[in-house]
Design a protein around this motif. Sequence first.
Motif, PDB file in Angstrom:
ATOM      1  N   GLN A 227       0.801  -1.223   0.000  1.00  0.00           N
ATOM      2  CA  GLN A 227       0.000   0.000   0.000  1.00  0.00           C
ATOM      3  C   GLN A 227       0.837   1.278   0.000  1.00  0.00           C
ATOM      4  OE1 GLN A 227      -3.368  -0.027  -0.246  1.00  0.00           O
ATOM      5  NE2 GLN A 227      -3.257  -2.260  -0.389  1.00  0.00           N
ATOM      6  N   LEU A 228       2.073   1.223  -0.487  1.00  0.00           N
ATOM      7  CA  LEU A 228       2.896   2.433  -0.550  1.00  0.00           C
ATOM      8  C   LEU A 228       2.262   3.435  -1.514  1.00  0.00           C
ATOM      9  CD1 LEU A 228       6.679   1.396  -0.767  1.00  0.00           C
ATOM     10  CD2 LEU A 228       5.590   2.767   1.010  1.00  0.00           C
ATOM     11  N   ASP A 229       2.012   4.652  -1.034  1.00  0.00           N
ATOM     12  CA  ASP A 229       1.480   5.659  -1.946  1.00  0.00           C
ATOM     13  C   ASP A 229       2.636   6.368  -2.653  1.00  0.00           C
ATOM     14  OD1 ASP A 229       2.540   7.571  -0.185  1.00  0.00           O
ATOM     15  OD2 ASP A 229       0.637   7.841   0.864  1.00  0.00           O
ATOM     16  N   SER A 230       2.310   7.233  -3.586  1.00  0.00           N
ATOM     17  CA  SER A 230       3.348   7.882  -4.400  1.00  0.00           C
ATOM     18  C   SER A 230       4.281   8.746  -3.562  1.00  0.00           C
ATOM     19  CB  SER A 230       2.689   8.732  -5.495  1.00  0.00           C
ATOM     20  OG  SER A 230       1.847   9.728  -4.937  1.00  0.00           O
ATOM     21  N   LYS A 231       3.749   9.381  -2.514  1.00  0.00           N
ATOM     22  CA  LYS A 231       4.573  10.233  -1.664  1.00  0.00           C
ATOM     23  C   LYS A 231       5.638   9.420  -0.942  1.00  0.00           C
ATOM     24  CE  LYS A 231       4.321  13.229   2.424  1.00  0.00           C
ATOM     25  NZ  LYS A 231       3.418  13.827   3.443  1.00  0.00           N
ATOM     26  N   GLU A 232       5.236   8.316  -0.334  1.00  0.00           N
ATOM     27  CA  GLU A 232       6.196   7.486   0.389  1.00  0.00           C
ATOM     28  C   GLU A 232       7.140   6.778  -0.573  1.00  0.00           C
ATOM     29  OE1 GLU A 232       6.662   7.878   3.308  1.00  0.00           O
ATOM     30  OE2 GLU A 232       4.799   8.613   4.173  1.00  0.00           O
ATOM     31  N   LEU A 233       6.637   6.390  -1.739  1.00  0.00           N
ATOM     32  CA  LEU A 233       7.498   5.770  -2.740  1.00  0.00           C
ATOM     33  C   LEU A 233       8.602   6.728  -3.164  1.00  0.00           C
ATOM     34  CD1 LEU A 233       8.222   3.539  -4.772  1.00  0.00           C
ATOM     35  CD2 LEU A 233       6.508   4.518  -6.324  1.00  0.00           C
ATOM     36  N   ASP A 234       8.259   7.997  -3.344  1.00  0.00           N
ATOM     37  CA  ASP A 234       9.251   8.993  -3.737  1.00  0.00           C
ATOM     38  C   ASP A 234      10.327   9.142  -2.668  1.00  0.00           C
ATOM     39  OD1 ASP A 234       7.809   9.379  -6.021  1.00  0.00           O
ATOM     40  OD2 ASP A 234       7.029  11.360  -5.486  1.00  0.00           O
ATOM     41  N   ARG A 235       9.928   9.191  -1.413  1.00  0.00           N
ATOM     42  CA  ARG A 235      10.904   9.340  -0.325  1.00  0.00           C
ATOM     43  C   ARG A 235      11.849   8.142  -0.267  1.00  0.00           C
ATOM     44  NH1 ARG A 235       8.283   9.840   5.136  1.00  0.00           N
ATOM     45  NH2 ARG A 235      10.208  10.838   5.806  1.00  0.00           N
ATOM     46  N   LEU A 236      11.282   6.953  -0.341  1.00  0.00           N
ATOM     47  CA  LEU A 236      12.107   5.745  -0.284  1.00  0.00           C
ATOM     48  C   LEU A 236      12.999   5.618  -1.521  1.00  0.00           C
ATOM     49  CD1 LEU A 236       9.542   3.176   1.171  1.00  0.00           C
ATOM     50  CD2 LEU A 236      11.545   4.132   2.326  1.00  0.00           C
ATOM     51  N   ALA A 237      12.498   6.066  -2.663  1.00  0.00           N
ATOM     52  CA  ALA A 237      13.284   6.014  -3.896  1.00  0.00           C
ATOM     53  C   ALA A 237      14.531   6.884  -3.775  1.00  0.00           C
ATOM     54  CB  ALA A 237      12.437   6.457  -5.083  1.00  0.00           C
ATOM     55  N   VAL A 238      14.373   8.067  -3.195  1.00  0.00           N
ATOM     56  CA  VAL A 238      15.519   8.971  -3.033  1.00  0.00           C
ATOM     57  C   VAL A 238      16.573   8.346  -2.115  1.00  0.00           C
ATOM     58  CG1 VAL A 238      16.252  11.209  -2.129  1.00  0.00           C
ATOM     59  CG2 VAL A 238      14.173  11.050  -3.497  1.00  0.00           C
ATOM     60  N   VAL A 239      16.134   7.749  -1.019  1.00  0.00           N
ATOM     61  CA  VAL A 239      17.081   7.100  -0.101  1.00  0.00           C
ATOM     62  C   VAL A 239      17.748   5.919  -0.788  1.00  0.00           C
ATOM     63  CG1 VAL A 239      17.356   5.931   2.103  1.00  0.00           C
ATOM     64  CG2 VAL A 239      15.758   7.832   1.914  1.00  0.00           C
ATOM     65  N   ALA A 240      16.972   5.132  -1.529  1.00  0.00           N
ATOM     66  CA  ALA A 240      17.520   3.957  -2.206  1.00  0.00           C
ATOM     67  C   ALA A 240      18.561   4.332  -3.250  1.00  0.00           C
ATOM     68  CB  ALA A 240      16.389   3.156  -2.860  1.00  0.00           C
ATOM     69  N   MET A 241      18.372   5.448  -3.946  1.00  0.00           N
ATOM     70  CA  MET A 241      19.281   5.861  -5.011  1.00  0.00           C
ATOM     71  C   MET A 241      20.435   6.733  -4.521  1.00  0.00           C
ATOM     72  SD  MET A 241      18.334   4.471  -7.898  1.00  0.00           S
ATOM     73  CE  MET A 241      18.193   3.051  -6.794  1.00  0.00           C
ATOM     74  N   ALA A 242      20.484   7.023  -3.227  1.00  0.00           N
ATOM     75  CA  ALA A 242      21.520   7.913  -2.701  1.00  0.00           C
ATOM     76  C   ALA A 242      22.925   7.336  -2.884  1.00  0.00           C
ATOM     77  CB  ALA A 242      21.264   8.190  -1.220  1.00  0.00           C
ATOM     78  N   GLY A 243      23.087   6.044  -2.646  1.00  0.00           N
ATOM     79  CA  GLY A 243      24.406   5.434  -2.806  1.00  0.00           C
ATOM     80  C   GLY A 243      24.878   5.480  -4.242  1.00  0.00           C
ATOM     81  N   LEU A 244      23.970   5.169  -5.159  1.00  0.00           N
ATOM     82  CA  LEU A 244      24.286   5.230  -6.587  1.00  0.00           C
ATOM     83  C   LEU A 244      24.675   6.652  -6.987  1.00  0.00           C
ATOM     84  CD1 LEU A 244      22.116   3.522  -9.344  1.00  0.00           C
ATOM     85  CD2 LEU A 244      23.007   5.823  -9.649  1.00  0.00           C
ATOM     86  N   ALA A 245      23.929   7.634  -6.494  1.00  0.00           N
ATOM     87  CA  ALA A 245      24.218   9.035  -6.806  1.00  0.00           C
ATOM     88  C   ALA A 245      25.586   9.448  -6.269  1.00  0.00           C
ATOM     89  CB  ALA A 245      23.128   9.932  -6.218  1.00  0.00           C
ATOM     90  N   ALA A 246      25.911   8.991  -5.065  1.00  0.00           N
ATOM     91  CA  ALA A 246      27.197   9.341  -4.456  1.00  0.00           C
ATOM     92  C   ALA A 246      28.357   8.806  -5.285  1.00  0.00           C
ATOM     93  CB  ALA A 246      27.270   8.787  -3.032  1.00  0.00           C
ATOM     94  N   GLU A 247      28.233   7.575  -5.762  1.00  0.00           N
ATOM     95  CA  GLU A 247      29.288   7.012  -6.605  1.00  0.00           C
ATOM     96  C   GLU A 247      29.350   7.731  -7.948  1.00  0.00           C
ATOM     97  OE1 GLU A 247      30.261   2.842  -6.917  1.00  0.00           O
ATOM     98  OE2 GLU A 247      28.716   2.354  -5.428  1.00  0.00           O
ATOM     99  N   GLY A 248      28.183   8.026  -8.522  1.00  0.00           N
ATOM    100  CA  GLY A 248      28.142   8.696  -9.815  1.00  0.00           C
ATOM    101  C   GLY A 248      28.761  10.076  -9.801  1.00  0.00           C
ATOM    102  N   LEU A 249      28.672  10.765  -8.669  1.00  0.00           N
ATOM    103  CA  LEU A 249      29.274  12.096  -8.545  1.00  0.00           C
ATOM    104  C   LEU A 249      30.794  12.039  -8.436  1.00  0.00           C
ATOM    105  CD1 LEU A 249      26.762  13.743  -6.033  1.00  0.00           C
ATOM    106  CD2 LEU A 249      27.135  14.444  -8.412  1.00  0.00           C
ATOM    107  N   LYS A 250      31.319  10.888  -7.999  1.00  0.00           N
ATOM    108  CA  LYS A 250      32.747  10.768  -7.726  1.00  0.00           C
ATOM    109  C   LYS A 250      33.494   9.969  -8.789  1.00  0.00           C
ATOM    110  CE  LYS A 250      36.545  10.771  -5.141  1.00  0.00           C
ATOM    111  NZ  LYS A 250      37.317  11.989  -4.833  1.00  0.00           N
ATOM    112  N   TYR A 251      32.894   8.891  -9.264  1.00  0.00           N
ATOM    113  CA  TYR A 251      33.600   7.953 -10.138  1.00  0.00           C
ATOM    114  C   TYR A 251      32.995   7.916 -11.541  1.00  0.00           C
ATOM    115  CZ  TYR A 251      35.123   6.297  -5.551  1.00  0.00           C
ATOM    116  OH  TYR A 251      35.622   6.228  -4.278  1.00  0.00           O
ATOM    117  N   ASP A 252      33.827   7.527 -12.500  1.00  0.00           N
ATOM    118  CA  ASP A 252      33.362   7.400 -13.875  1.00  0.00           C
ATOM    119  C   ASP A 252      32.408   6.224 -14.034  1.00  0.00           C
ATOM    120  OD1 ASP A 252      34.819   9.581 -14.768  1.00  0.00           O
ATOM    121  OD2 ASP A 252      36.601   8.380 -15.195  1.00  0.00           O
ATOM    122  N   LYS A 253      32.573   5.197 -13.214  1.00  0.00           N
ATOM    123  CA  LYS A 253      31.720   4.014 -13.317  1.00  0.00           C
ATOM    124  C   LYS A 253      31.207   3.634 -11.934  1.00  0.00           C
ATOM    125  CE  LYS A 253      31.470  -0.465 -15.625  1.00  0.00           C
ATOM    126  NZ  LYS A 253      30.392   0.010 -16.515  1.00  0.00           N
TER     127      LYS A 253
END
Length: 326
Positions: A227-253
């Motif tokens: 029953q995750l609504d769009s608001k909670e999905l958005d919040r969890l999506a940002v947290v889930a993608m934070a690690g990927l974003a951190a690597e992408g800002l620093k490394y080429d791959k």
Amino acid sequence: MASLPNAVSSYSVSAATHLNLRNFKCFKLPHKWQVRSSSSAVPGVDLKSLESAITKKDSNAAKEALDQLSEVGWAKKWSSQPYVSRRMTSLRELTTLGIKNAENLAIPSVRNDAAFLFTVVGTTGFLGLLTGQLPGDWGFFVPYLIGSISLIVLAVGSISPGLLQAAITGFSSFFPDYQERIARHEAAHFLVAYLMGLPILGYSLDIGKEHVNLIDERLEKLIYSGQLDSKELDRLAVVAMAGLAAEGLKYDKVVGQSADLFTLQRFINRSKPQISKDQQQNLTRWAVLFAGSLLKNNKVLHEALMEAMSKKATVLECIEAIEKAS
């Protein structure tokens, strides 16, 4: 960027770091913590209630304690970015933010796998050539036995992939950037969750056990019931993608995105209403952009948290590191 379902279909644990809710692995925290007074702390602030909540893994009590600390002016960064709003996001925006090779972010990395297999095959081949110079029958049997090692490794990977992935994960620790990548990746999950008002009650940087343990009883119920609504999905999506974003800002791959994408897909599958593949792709891009923006705007906090986590600081000490650096 590849569509999310296609990226997840080749999910590999070897490259994974984990954003955990209660049904994932939990990191066992030390029984005794030393509560250090923060140089930026408001005089008379008592952190014992927060310490107790984290020890008991009580997310409601932890949020209540942090809310109180925020009211008295200590936890200034706690829940400082509580609201998110998804929008259409392009690859150009990710590139402008500083994400390197944005079009390949959702493609799982095979760097560690390829390096491990190349090392095994190369080493056994070289040793086979050397031992082939041994006199008599030794020059036949020893190279044969050494050469069979590569076949055994491939057989293990086919029959029991988990064992091969464990070996690859251990081998990956020899990369010069390995520990720094893990710390950067997991600290990003921790910091972004903290900024968005989601308490982190555990983490680990140990090889093969890298994860951040996010426990929120209300969100757990929504996830389990689908029953995750769009608001909670958005919040969890940002947290889930934070690690990927951190690597992408620093490394080429990016190396550690597989489990993050798998976690995001799990959240998507538990949300209502269901979103289309195009919407899933846009959600992924937007979440990377939003998380990357938070990390860039809070670079000092991220680096301070990385340093604390690298020293195996307790969760409470990590929170103190964030607040001290603010």
